[in-house]
Scaffold this active site. Structure first.
Site, PDB file in Angstrom:
ATOM      1  N   GLN A 149      -3.321  -5.940   9.679  1.00 18.04           N
ATOM      2  CA  GLN A 149      -2.840  -4.560   9.124  1.00 18.04           C
ATOM      3  C   GLN A 149      -3.294  -4.238   7.592  1.00 18.04           C
ATOM      4  OE1 GLN A 149       1.172  -6.951  10.613  1.00 18.04           O
ATOM      5  NE2 GLN A 149       1.516  -4.991  10.818  1.00 18.04           N
ATOM      6  N   ASN A 150      -3.904  -5.017   7.217  1.00 21.98           N
ATOM      7  CA  ASN A 150      -4.435  -4.686   5.818  1.00 21.98           C
ATOM      8  C   ASN A 150      -5.353  -3.622   5.731  1.00 21.98           C
ATOM      9  OD1 ASN A 150      -2.406  -6.515   5.133  1.00 21.98           O
ATOM     10  ND2 ASN A 150      -3.744  -8.022   4.724  1.00 21.98           N
ATOM     11  N   ASP A 159      -7.263  -3.308   2.691  1.00 22.61           N
ATOM     12  CA  ASP A 159      -8.089  -3.810   1.483  1.00 22.61           C
ATOM     13  C   ASP A 159      -9.501  -3.911   1.907  1.00 22.61           C
ATOM     14  OD1 ASP A 159      -7.785  -6.452   2.292  1.00 22.61           O
ATOM     15  OD2 ASP A 159      -5.629  -6.394   1.640  1.00 22.61           O
ATOM     16  N   HIS A 164      -5.169  -0.769  10.942  1.00 24.16           N
ATOM     17  CA  HIS A 164      -4.637   0.637  10.130  1.00 24.16           C
ATOM     18  C   HIS A 164      -5.736   1.275   9.371  1.00 24.16           C
ATOM     19  CE1 HIS A 164      -0.334  -1.305  10.340  1.00 24.16           C
ATOM     20  NE2 HIS A 164      -0.875  -0.814  11.381  1.00 24.16           N
ATOM     21  N   CYS A 189     -12.481  18.505   9.646  1.00 25.73           N
ATOM     22  CA  CYS A 189     -13.675  18.430  10.373  1.00 25.73           C
ATOM     23  C   CYS A 189     -13.764  17.027  10.635  1.00 25.73           C
ATOM     24  CB  CYS A 189     -14.721  19.082   9.603  1.00 25.73           C
ATOM     25  SG  CYS A 189     -15.302  18.026   8.097  1.00 25.73           S
ATOM     26  N   CYS A 191     -12.707  18.533   1.003  1.00 29.59           N
ATOM     27  CA  CYS A 191     -14.058  18.371   1.776  1.00 29.59           C
ATOM     28  C   CYS A 191     -15.189  19.366   1.322  1.00 29.59           C
ATOM     29  CB  CYS A 191     -13.513  18.422   3.363  1.00 29.59           C
ATOM     30  SG  CYS A 191     -15.056  18.121   4.439  1.00 29.59           S
ATOM     31  N   CYS A 224     -16.281  21.365   4.739  1.00 28.40           N
ATOM     32  CA  CYS A 224     -15.505  22.406   5.123  1.00 28.40           C
ATOM     33  C   CYS A 224     -14.278  23.075   4.282  1.00 28.40           C
ATOM     34  CB  CYS A 224     -14.985  22.147   6.749  1.00 28.40           C
ATOM     35  SG  CYS A 224     -13.606  20.858   6.540  1.00 28.40           S
ATOM     36  N   ASN A 238       4.477 -17.300   7.253  1.00 31.81           N
ATOM     37  CA  ASN A 238       4.903 -16.284   6.384  1.00 31.81           C
ATOM     38  C   ASN A 238       6.015 -16.682   5.378  1.00 31.81           C
ATOM     39  OD1 ASN A 238       4.798 -13.031   5.815  1.00 31.81           O
ATOM     40  ND2 ASN A 238       7.095 -13.361   6.296  1.00 31.81           N
ATOM     41  N   CYS A 244       0.258 -18.249   2.771  1.00 29.33           N
ATOM     42  CA  CYS A 244      -0.641 -18.226   3.558  1.00 29.33           C
ATOM     43  C   CYS A 244      -1.752 -19.078   3.132  1.00 29.33           C
ATOM     44  CB  CYS A 244      -1.293 -16.647   3.905  1.00 29.33           C
ATOM     45  SG  CYS A 244      -0.049 -15.624   4.859  1.00 29.33           S
TER      46      CYS A 244
END
Length: 273
Positions: free
Chosen positions: A96-97, A99, A114, A125, A174, A177, A240, A258
């Protein structure tokens, strides 16, 4: 001992890992919901698209915050998961990170659920470019902005930073465009691409155990894979600090960091390989 139970569940099984922000806190990247984390209200996708005021607020903060995030290095937890992949114990990783630290640590079978903060996409575009290139454009457009912000700026999750004032920050558009640029990540209120979700489900289905590391599972984006594994009879091990929304579905729940827990798992797996 819970760690021994977790090792027993995961031993000699094809594992898939689901990782969250808690895995990267040891790399100096703040999380949203870890113990002691301040309450944060991230910008939603709808707010970002509401106009230049919101976009200026997002990009000014990101301009400061990304410079710090870009220098973050993988920690022992990232390296432990890469080691598990190399020895054949870990068959895939859903993160889900945003980085990109799993890739830097050497993990290859990674689904960036993600997206990646190092990439930029045009809302119009859909042209993709490098975040590093955009950083250079912002520097040219906003000379002295970093110095004016000062050194006491607080880092926030996902390459953000707490800034009191963003007035005068000039946006970049951008080059193809002239459209609105956004980081190629899934904002709150935005859907993960269906194809990406389907690949993640298939990865879980091919596993014999699901290891969740550093995620509170507060949002459905990650929780759905835990529910899917539980329904399919696939053991779920959650590592966790603090409670998670998936705790009732866990086969084993380890309330610990972790880095140390994954390092212990990698050490056992390498011995058994």
């Amino acid at each position: 001992m819970l760690l021994d139970r977790a090792l027993g569940v995961l031993a000699r099984r094809p594992i898939v890992a689901l990782t969250g922000a808690g895995l990267s806190t040891d790399s100096g990247i703040p999380d949203y919901r870890g113990p002691g984390s301040p309450r944060r209200t991230p910008m939603t996708y709808q707010e970002f698209l509401s106009g230049e005021a919101a976009q200026r607020r997002y990009w000014a903060r990101s301009y400061i915050g990304w410079a710090r995030m870009a220098h973050a290095a993988p920690n022992t937890g990232h390296h432990a998961l890469a080691a598990l992949e190399r020895c054949g114990a870990l068959h895939g990783l859903i993160t889900q990170n945003v980085d990109g630290l799993h890739g830097e640590a050497g993990s290859r079978a990674v689904i960036d659920l993600h997206g990646r903060i190092a990439d930029v996409v045009c809302v119009g575009c859909r042209r993709r470019t490098s975040r590093a290139q955009l950083q250079e454009r912002f520097t040219a457009l906003n000379p002295g902005f970093v110095e004016a912000a000062g050194t006491a700026v607080e880092a926030a999750p996902d390459g953000d930073a707490e800034l009191a004032a963003v007035d005068g920050f000039r946006l970049a558009w951008c080059t193809e465009c002239g459209g609105v640029l956004k980081p190629d990540v899934v904002f709150f209120g935005e859907n993960v691409p269906r194809e990406r979700v389907a690949r993640a489900y298939a990865m879980v289905d091919a596993a014999a155990a699901l290891l969740v590391a550093g995620s509170s599972l507060t949002v459905m984006s990650g929780l759905r894979f835990v529910r899917h594994a539980h329904k399919a009879g696939i053991p779920v091990v959650i590592v966790n600090r603090g409670a998670t929304r998936g705790d009732p579905l866990a086969t084993v729940r380890v309330d610990a960091g972790c880095s140390e827990t994954l390092s212990a798992l990698a050490a056992v797996a390498s011995t058994a390989a």
